[in-house]
Design a protein around this motif. Structure first.
Motif, PDB file in Angstrom:
ATOM      1  N   LEU A 128       0.836  -1.205   0.000  1.00 31.26           N
ATOM      2  CA  LEU A 128       0.000   0.000   0.000  1.00 31.26           C
ATOM      3  C   LEU A 128       0.868   1.252   0.000  1.00 31.26           C
ATOM      4  N   ALA A 129       1.983   1.207   0.703  1.00 28.58           N
ATOM      5  CA  ALA A 129       2.857   2.382   0.763  1.00 28.58           C
ATOM      6  C   ALA A 129       3.456   2.709  -0.600  1.00 28.58           C
ATOM      7  N   VAL A 130       3.697   1.689  -1.430  1.00 25.85           N
ATOM      8  CA  VAL A 130       4.282   1.944  -2.750  1.00 25.85           C
ATOM      9  C   VAL A 130       3.208   2.068  -3.826  1.00 25.85           C
ATOM     10  N   GLY A 131       1.941   2.020  -3.424  1.00 28.69           N
ATOM     11  CA  GLY A 131       0.856   2.227  -4.369  1.00 28.69           C
ATOM     12  C   GLY A 131       0.433   1.008  -5.156  1.00 28.69           C
ATOM     13  N   ASP A 132       0.902  -0.178  -4.766  1.00 30.97           N
ATOM     14  CA  ASP A 132       0.520  -1.409  -5.468  1.00 30.97           C
ATOM     15  C   ASP A 132      -0.671  -2.032  -4.750  1.00 30.97           C
ATOM     16  N   VAL A 133      -1.850  -1.464  -5.001  1.00 26.77           N
ATOM     17  CA  VAL A 133      -3.053  -1.898  -4.289  1.00 26.77           C
ATOM     18  C   VAL A 133      -3.430  -3.321  -4.680  1.00 26.77           C
ATOM     19  N   ALA A 134      -3.206  -3.694  -5.922  1.00 27.40           N
ATOM     20  CA  ALA A 134      -3.558  -5.047  -6.364  1.00 27.40           C
ATOM     21  C   ALA A 134      -2.759  -6.105  -5.608  1.00 27.40           C
ATOM     22  N   ALA A 135      -1.463  -5.869  -5.414  1.00 30.82           N
ATOM     23  CA  ALA A 135      -0.645  -6.815  -4.660  1.00 30.82           C
ATOM     24  C   ALA A 135      -1.084  -6.873  -3.201  1.00 30.82           C
ATOM     25  N   ALA A 136      -1.416  -5.712  -2.648  1.00 34.80           N
ATOM     26  CA  ALA A 136      -1.906  -5.671  -1.272  1.00 34.80           C
ATOM     27  C   ALA A 136      -3.193  -6.466  -1.147  1.00 34.80           C
ATOM     28  N   ARG A 137      -4.070  -6.360  -2.134  1.00 33.63           N
ATOM     29  CA  ARG A 137      -5.333  -7.098  -2.113  1.00 33.63           C
ATOM     30  C   ARG A 137      -5.078  -8.607  -2.102  1.00 33.63           C
ATOM     31  N   ARG A 138      -4.130  -9.080  -2.904  1.00 35.21           N
ATOM     32  CA  ARG A 138      -3.851 -10.519  -2.951  1.00 35.21           C
ATOM     33  C   ARG A 138      -3.368 -11.038  -1.594  1.00 35.21           C
ATOM     34  N   SER A 139      -2.478 -10.291  -0.961  1.00 34.97           N
ATOM     35  CA  SER A 139      -1.990 -10.733   0.354  1.00 34.97           C
ATOM     36  C   SER A 139      -3.080 -10.647   1.412  1.00 34.97           C
ATOM     37  N   ALA A 140      -3.911  -9.601   1.357  1.00 35.43           N
ATOM     38  CA  ALA A 140      -5.000  -9.472   2.326  1.00 35.43           C
ATOM     39  C   ALA A 140      -5.992 -10.614   2.171  1.00 35.43           C
ATOM     40  N   ASP A 141      -6.291 -10.998   0.935  1.00 41.15           N
ATOM     41  CA  ASP A 141      -7.228 -12.101   0.711  1.00 41.15           C
ATOM     42  C   ASP A 141      -6.654 -13.417   1.221  1.00 41.15           C
ATOM     43  N   GLU A 142      -5.360 -13.645   0.998  1.00 43.37           N
ATOM     44  CA  GLU A 142      -4.741 -14.874   1.500  1.00 43.37           C
ATOM     45  C   GLU A 142      -4.767 -14.909   3.027  1.00 43.37           C
ATOM     46  N   LEU A 143      -4.493 -13.773   3.632  1.00 45.96           N
ATOM     47  CA  LEU A 143      -4.518 -13.704   5.093  1.00 45.96           C
ATOM     48  C   LEU A 143      -5.925 -13.938   5.625  1.00 45.96           C
ATOM     49  N   ALA A 144      -6.925 -13.381   4.966  1.00 44.25           N
ATOM     50  CA  ALA A 144      -8.312 -13.591   5.387  1.00 44.25           C
ATOM     51  C   ALA A 144      -8.694 -15.064   5.287  1.00 44.25           C
ATOM     52  N   ALA A 145      -8.221 -15.734   4.244  1.00 43.76           N
ATOM     53  CA  ALA A 145      -8.510 -17.159   4.095  1.00 43.76           C
ATOM     54  C   ALA A 145      -7.877 -17.964   5.226  1.00 43.76           C
ATOM     55  N   LEU A 146      -6.649 -17.620   5.606  1.00 42.97           N
ATOM     56  CA  LEU A 146      -5.993 -18.304   6.722  1.00 42.97           C
ATOM     57  C   LEU A 146      -6.744 -18.070   8.029  1.00 42.97           C
ATOM     58  N   ALA A 147      -7.239 -16.864   8.212  1.00 44.05           N
ATOM     59  CA  ALA A 147      -7.978 -16.546   9.440  1.00 44.05           C
ATOM     60  C   ALA A 147      -9.273 -17.348   9.520  1.00 44.05           C
ATOM     61  N   ARG A 148      -9.905 -17.570   8.374  1.00 46.66           N
ATOM     62  CA  ARG A 148     -11.150 -18.357   8.378  1.00 46.66           C
ATOM     63  C   ARG A 148     -10.896 -19.823   8.743  1.00 46.66           C
ATOM     64  N   GLU A 149      -9.688 -20.301   8.485  1.00 45.41           N
ATOM     65  CA  GLU A 149      -9.356 -21.701   8.766  1.00 45.41           C
ATOM     66  C   GLU A 149      -9.052 -21.943  10.231  1.00 45.41           C
ATOM     67  N   GLN A 150      -8.734 -20.899  10.983  1.00 40.28           N
ATOM     68  CA  GLN A 150      -8.323 -21.064  12.373  1.00 40.28           C
ATOM     69  C   GLN A 150      -9.278 -20.340  13.321  1.00 40.28           C
ATOM     70  N   ASP A 151      -9.440 -20.916  14.488  1.00 40.81           N
ATOM     71  CA  ASP A 151     -10.194 -20.240  15.536  1.00 40.81           C
ATOM     72  C   ASP A 151      -9.201 -19.432  16.369  1.00 40.81           C
ATOM     73  N   ALA A 152      -8.782 -18.297  15.798  1.00 39.04           N
ATOM     74  CA  ALA A 152      -7.761 -17.463  16.434  1.00 39.04           C
ATOM     75  C   ALA A 152      -8.186 -16.005  16.304  1.00 39.04           C
ATOM     76  N   PRO A 153      -8.836 -15.445  17.319  1.00 34.21           N
ATOM     77  CA  PRO A 153      -9.321 -14.063  17.223  1.00 34.21           C
ATOM     78  C   PRO A 153      -8.232 -13.052  16.879  1.00 34.21           C
ATOM     79  N   ALA A 154      -7.009 -13.258  17.351  1.00 37.92           N
ATOM     80  CA  ALA A 154      -5.936 -12.302  17.036  1.00 37.92           C
ATOM     81  C   ALA A 154      -5.614 -12.315  15.547  1.00 37.92           C
ATOM     82  N   LEU A 155      -5.636 -13.496  14.947  1.00 36.96           N
ATOM     83  CA  LEU A 155      -5.406 -13.574  13.508  1.00 36.96           C
ATOM     84  C   LEU A 155      -6.553 -12.909  12.749  1.00 36.96           C
ATOM     85  N   SER A 156      -7.771 -13.070  13.264  1.00 35.65           N
ATOM     86  CA  SER A 156      -8.913 -12.391  12.648  1.00 35.65           C
ATOM     87  C   SER A 156      -8.774 -10.880  12.759  1.00 35.65           C
TER      88      SER A 156
END
Length: 542
Positions: A358-386
């Motif tokens: 996001l700092a370098v303006g690559d919003v598309a790359a940021a979106r891909r990492s955010a989506d992967e992280l969200a998928a990992l959070a859905r797999e675990q019962d870990a409120p901090a990860l959420s």
């Protein structure tokens, strides 16, 4: 006091868990009469628990010889196992391997229920696990557990079950692995295991909770460990690596000064003798705290020293480079780490990548990492990860020009962080919430969010965040189309600054400024700096 009386006193102090008194009494008795092999084992454990590692190693060597002289090879093997364990923790791998081989030669292959045979399975299994070969380690831990159960050895059962839980987590079965670790902790809290094993289990379980974002569990076990240590006079709080995890908890709670003190203490303990692998953990934690307080030279030194010791220095170093105005180096570092990362450690790297992208303006790359992280959070019962996943998703939505959707995610993240009593994380989310409110035209709510965040940053002495917050534009105009960073760039350009001057003012690279400016031209449908400047004046951005 006669020699036998001193020895009785030493044994009584050991069983009372007064380790300093036990060590001193055993040493006094040893000066007057030969100690039995069993007493040498107790003397060695006392030495370990008061941090006298050199004495401990010598005493286990003596215990090994004394057990052989008493024609008890199994007990000799047990002494050799603990000596091997001590040497491995000190980084003396070759010497540890020699003692392990010697002990294995003594073990009787015809006695499958002998606890010593089970203990001797553990060092190789631990090495496989630490080398990221959990599938190879798991059968050995399972075999050791079966031996421990068959012969009723609580220490062997605890250590082998601990290894099983750790392997299950590394193999992706986080829920099952944590359940196994909870089982181990039952034996610890009921004091079914020896003090050395109890301390090892406490530290390993806290580390596993930290790695899997079970922050409430980690906090509870850390506090329990503190009580356990306090109840045993002379105990060296356990031992160094555990202090790092305690420092991490204090950092989360906003007690940064205390966290730094503990990280430095951990470094001193882990550095004597030199070569212990966990020294890098203590240095990395120091780097994190220095970075958050704006002590960038000290942070870089700590990260570099941690890296030389084999500790992964990302995402900390990338976030430091971002603060130092070198986003290209930040991006290169975080991308490299993501390419090499193990699944267990990927979430923190993904969150760091979102911030850098996001700092370098690559919003598309940021979106891909955010989506992967969200998928990992859905797999675990870990409120901090959420909480982390909601935070980075909110930041991406804001950059994508969807402040209302972003605000919903950020509210959830802030609520979760508040439940963990994590003031710094709450404040960072509130800055993003303020930017959303600004983009939605609610300047008053935005100011309230910024003021709350600023108060926390001041309390924590988080100087870099305070400086960033001071640069956040507070006028709502044009914010529905431009990201907050793009508005900052536009305001600077509109005052006549060159790309180089803008980069210096906003701590960016010229390449990143040019990318932001290109995005601004596209969004505003203009083709020149003059037209963009006119837009800034028309919409009261100056």
């Amino acid at each position: 006091m006669g020699p036998s009386t001193v020895l009785d006193h030493a044994r009584a102090a050991f069983h009372a868990r007064d380790w300093t008194r036990a060590f001193d009494a055993f040493r006094a008795a040893d000066a007057h009469e030969p100690l039995t092999a069993d007493d040498l084992d107790l003397f060695a454990r006392s030495a370990y628990l008061v941090g006298r590692d050199d004495d401990c190693a010598t005493l286990y060597e003596r215990a090994f010889s004394a057990h052989l002289d008493a024609d008890d090879p199994e007990r000799a093997g047990r002494s050799a196992f603990w000596l091997c364990f001590l040497l491995m923790n000190r980084g003396e791998v070759a010497r540890a391997g020699g003692w392990l081989a010697r002990a294995q030669h003594l073990s009787e292959p015809g006695r499958p229920d002998c606890a010593t045979r089970g203990f001797l399975l553990l060092p190789a299994a631990v090495q496989d696990m630490h080398a990221n070969r959990p599938a190879d380690a798991l059968p050995a831990f399972t075999a050791a557990q079966e031996i421990g159960r068959s012969c009723g050895d609580a220490d062997l059962v605890a250590l082998s079950t601990l290894g099983i839980g750790q392997c299950r987590i590394l193999l992706g079965d986080v829920t099952g692995g944590l359940g196994t670790l909870d089982e181990v902790m039952v034996g610890v809290t009921l004091e079914e295991v020896s003090p050395v094993v109890a301390g090892l289990v406490y530290c390993a379980v806290i580390e596993a909770c930290q790695d899997t974002f079970q922050l409430q569990r980690a906090r509870e076990w850390t506090r329990a460990l503190g009580r356990w240590c306090d109840a045993q006079p002379g105990l060296v709080p356990f031992r160094g690596q555990c202090l790092v995890h305690r420092a991490e908890i204090l950092q989360l709670e906003g007690a940064w000064t205390e966290a730094m003190d503990l990280a430095r203490l951990a470094f001193r303990r882990l550095s004597d003798p030199p070569g212990q692998p966990a020294v890098g953990m203590a240095l990395y934690e120091q780097g994190e705290l220095h970075r958050l307080r704006g002590e960038f030279d000290e942070a870089e030194d700590a990260y570099r020293r941690a890296g030389r010791l084999g500790r992964e220095i990302q995402p900390g170093m990338a976030l430091l480079r971002l603060r130092q105005g070198d986003p290209d180096a930040a991006l290169a570092g975080i991308r490299r780490a993501l390419g090499e990362s193990l699944p267990l450690y990927r979430p923190r790297l993904l969150a760091g990548h979102v911030e850098v992208a996001l700092a370098v303006g690559d919003v598309a790359a940021a979106r891909r990492s955010a989506d992967e992280l969200a998928a990992l959070a859905r797999e675990q019962d870990a409120p901090a990860l959420s909480a982390i996943a909601e935070q980075v998703t909110g930041a991406v939505l804001l950059a994508e020009g969807a402040p209302r959707a972003a605000l919903d995610r950020l509210r959830r993240s802030c609520g979760l962080w508040r439940g963990f009593e994590a003031p710094y994380e709450c404040a960072r989310v509130r800055v993003l919430q303020g930017r959303c409110c600004d983009a939605l035209g609610d300047a008053e709510s935005a100011r309230l969010e910024y003021e709350a965040a600023a108060a926390t940053f001041r309390d924590l002495h988080a100087e870099p965040d305070l400086r960033d917050l001071a640069r956040v534009p507070t006028r709502p105009a044009a914010r529905g189309r431009l990201t907050p960073r793009e508005v900052e760039v536009l305001r600077a350009v509109a005052t006549g600054k060159t790309n180089r001057a803008v980069a210096r003012e906003l701590v960016l690279s010229e390449k990143t400024v040019a990318r932001h400016l290109s995005n601004i031209f596209t969004k505003l449908d203009v083709s020149s700096r003059a037209a963009a400047t006119a837009y800034a004046y028309e919409h009261h951005l100056l």
